[in-house]
Design a protein around this motif. Sequence first.
Motif: not given
Length: 477
Positions: A350-359
């Motif tokens: 979930e953390t990686v997915e949110e980082i990817e979304k912000q990027v």
Amino acid sequence: MIHPCTRREILLGGASLSIAMLASPNSLAATRTLARTGIKRLVSSCGIEAWFVQDSTVPLIAMEFAFTGGATQDPEQRPGVSHMVAGLLKEGSAGLDFKTFHERLDHRAIDLHFHSTHDHFRGSLRTLKDNADEAFDLLRMALTSPRFDATDVERIRATVLARLRHDSTDPSSLAHLKFLEVAFSDHPYARPAGGSLESVPKIEIADLKGYARRVIAKDTLKLAVVGDVRPEVLCKLLDKTFGSLPTEAEAAPVPEVVAAKPPRRLFIPLDVPQTVVTFGGPAFRRSEPDFMAAYVVNHILGGAGLTSRLFREVREKRGLAYSVRENLVWLDHSAMFLGNSGTCADRADETVEEIEKQVRDIAEEGPTQQELDDAKSYLKGSQILALNTSSKLARTLQQQQLDKLPIDYFEKHNAVVDGVTLADAKRAARRLWGDGLLTIIVGRSPRDAAQPTTMPPATTPPPGAQQLDASPTAPPN
């Protein structure tokens, strides 16, 4: 006016720097020193060049020096040579053994350090004005006649191996190393700059002597000095210290390289309580026209600490991570953006997915005008923090030389930041993050997250990690 001890000396006017409202008295004093004396380019009779700020506020001298060719000059099968040389240069020199050399440093409160990065072999010297002769002479002996005694070599080797054994079970070190390996493949940047548990035992004294002979030379030397010393006295000290070094280095050429293009995601299992996420990709070289636009927009995404988008969205709003940050790293032969985060194993995806979304969001839409204005205001004000001690000022001048910036860049910096437009920032964001992320995840798999942590024995541990050249927390020069 050209000083008698130099072939050329360029005196610049005071830097017109913006002073942050919360600048400390020391910061203000440093700025006044620059305004009063400027930055001088001294060239001694032996051709040793230094950027120099004369400051008699306190009777101290701070010097930073660097030679081109750090860990990239290690033998391919023996990474860690430059790292060990850095640890050994003040372990004894000429007729002084380890104990005597350190006693002379301690007796005069002389602070002498060496360290190696991927691109440079660097050092620093701090001394009281009254002890300058002895301090510079000890540095001369360390550089020109290192002992590399077998006893000292084995002591430093044992210290390095102890650190590497620790790093072999440290998730941040493992993630960092794997990222470099994937990003740079067979390039020297992919090697562990601090060595590995396999390579360090194989390093011989001949490797250490060979590295020092090939890298420590006058033609690649960059110097920055700040302190209470007259220019003619400093020129004489520089001649005595560096004048007898070899004229030209024998470093091997290092090819240019672009970090591997994202997206890609890798998982390394490790039984530790906290999962570490390291992410990044190719970025702007320091010499590129859009570098400052990239630096400003990167500050908005992940470099602004508590006010960055990543911190706000990943930690504050969703509570996904203990920390999250992302920075630009510029090297002599490449550049990348590099971020990291720490989280629970069961929330890593979930953390990686949110980082990817912000990027993805900032790549597609760019920052807002308000975000851009706030970032520019902060970066202009924070520049003064690089000047609040002699040591910080010397390091900043040193990095400015390594970045091949002009000597008057201080007075241009704020105008360069101000010149970044919203269109520039959006263009830089698209190039930085439009392809996504190369992501390395190190930790426990989600299904094992509820199990007690037991650290497995490191039977064949991976190599250790080492920082790259550029400090991710420092503002660009």
